[in-house]
Write a protein that holds these residues in place. Structure first.
Motif, short mmCIF file in Angstrom:
data_model
loop_
_atom_site.label_atom_id
_atom_site.label_comp_id
_atom_site.label_asym_id
_atom_site.label_seq_id
_atom_site.Cartn_x
_atom_site.Cartn_y
_atom_site.Cartn_z
N THR A 1 0.87 -1.35 -0.02
CA THR A 1 0.16 -0.06 -0.03
C THR A 1 1.01 1.14 -0.04
OG1 THR A 1 -1.77 -1.19 1.12
CG2 THR A 1 -1.71 1.27 1.28
N TYR A 2 0.89 1.99 -0.98
CA TYR A 2 1.64 3.25 -1.14
C TYR A 2 0.58 4.36 -0.67
CZ TYR A 2 4.22 1.12 -4.92
OH TYR A 2 5.03 0.27 -5.90
N VAL A 3 1.50 5.11 0.35
CA VAL A 3 0.99 6.36 1.22
C VAL A 3 1.39 7.44 0.77
CG1 VAL A 3 0.33 6.82 3.45
CG2 VAL A 3 0.38 4.52 3.10
N TRP A 4 0.66 8.66 0.60
CA TRP A 4 1.19 9.80 0.25
C TRP A 4 0.70 11.13 0.77
CZ3 TRP A 4 -1.53 7.01 -3.22
CH2 TRP A 4 -2.36 7.84 -4.08
N ILE A 5 0.97 12.22 0.76
CA ILE A 5 0.40 13.42 1.30
C ILE A 5 -0.20 14.10 -0.11
CG2 ILE A 5 0.47 15.88 2.33
CD1 ILE A 5 3.20 14.30 3.86
N ASP A 6 -1.45 14.33 0.03
CA ASP A 6 -2.24 15.15 -1.29
C ASP A 6 -1.78 16.50 -1.39
OD1 ASP A 6 -3.84 16.53 0.55
OD2 ASP A 6 -5.67 15.12 -0.21
N GLY A 7 -2.52 17.30 -2.25
CA GLY A 7 -2.26 18.59 -2.59
C GLY A 7 -2.71 19.42 -1.46
N THR A 8 -3.40 19.14 -0.62
CA THR A 8 -3.70 20.01 0.86
C THR A 8 -2.39 19.99 1.62
OG1 THR A 8 -4.55 18.22 2.08
CG2 THR A 8 -6.06 19.21 0.66
#
Length: 268
Positions: A29-36
């Motif tokens: 599972t790839y986890v990342w921070i979005d544009g917010t």
């Protein structure tokens, strides 16, 4: 108390499928921070075997226009694996991987602050900077009302809730204990937890972490918290002032030292 619909699904039925063998394959599972710059996103893929190092996990693309990270006319973006953890939700051999985000032109996304942080930490690596982070958060129902509070009105004044014990003083300990164990399983450097000043408010601590580890372990701990709250049907918010009035705010306190500061005669 308004509860998320997904939390009402039969978890026993789900568990019988989670026990099925995977034929040597691994879910990552790839986890990342979005544009917010505040919210996390995730998506999962299958690898032919269990990854042993971060180098075993390939890059992956995604549609940045749906995560506030690009325009629809040129929305292809790339997930760059940065740090790998065990997956406490689907268990071994499956993994969670925190990612950096690159734009279509391979330049860091505007909200990919890990990129600039890593550059700074590389410059300071000989100082061996340590961080201890104290993350406060509040538990809410889906309707935004604090978990465990009376539907109409307020609980008693602040005072007995901080590090409290008892059903009339703490709300949501099951979530906190599940989060703690899940972080330990994942390999997150969680180091403690306690009930906070406002009822339904809690804190967990991460560290000591050296350099870029600080953000990686904190963000993964946040991800695990949000995922666990899905199962319990509540929302964890990092809002610094979720309830107006004479109620305690929430923050993330940072403790910092370098090797020189930690040595005898340094700052303690």
């Amino acid at each position: 108390m308004s509860v998320a619909v997904s939390s009402k699904l039969n978890k026993t039925v789900r568990d019988q499928y989670l026990k099925l063998p995977q034929d040597g394959k691994a879910q990552v599972t790839y986890v990342w921070i979005d544009g917010t710059g505040e919210s996390l996103r995730c998506k999962t893929r299958t690898l032919k075997c269990e990854p042993k190092t971060i180098q075993d996990i390939p890059e992956w693309n995604f549609d940045g226009s749906s995560t506030y990270q690009s325009e629809g006319s040129n929305s292809d973006m790339f997930l760059i694996p940065a740090r790998m953890f065990r997956d406490p939700f689907t268990l071994d051999p499956n993994k969670l991987v925190l990612c950096e985000v690159l734009k279509y032109n391979r330049k860091p996304a505007e909200t990919n602050l890990r990129y600039t942080c890593r550059e700074t930490m590389d410059k300071a690596k000989l100082s061996h900077p340590w961080f201890g982070l104290e993350q406060e958060y509040s538990l809410l129902g889906i309707n935004g009302h604090p978990y465990g509070w009376p539907e109409n009105g307020f609980p008693g004044p602040q005072g007995p809730y901080y590090c409290g014990v008892g059903a009339d003083k703490v709300f949501g300990r099951d979530i906190v204990e599940a989060h703690y164990k899940a972080c330990l399983y994942a390999g997150v450097k969680i180091s403690g937890t306690n009930a906070e000043v406002m009822p339904s408010q809690w804190e967990f601590q991460v560290g000591p972490c050296e350099g870029i580890e600080m953000g990686d372990h904190l963000w993964l701990a946040r991800y695990i918290l949000h995922r666990i709250c899905e199962d319990f049907g509540v929302v964890a918010t990092l809002d610094p002032k979720p309830i107006t009035g004479n109620w305690n705010g929430a923050g993330c306190h940072a403790n910092f030292s370098t090797e020189v500061m930690r040595k005898e005669g340094g700052l303690n």
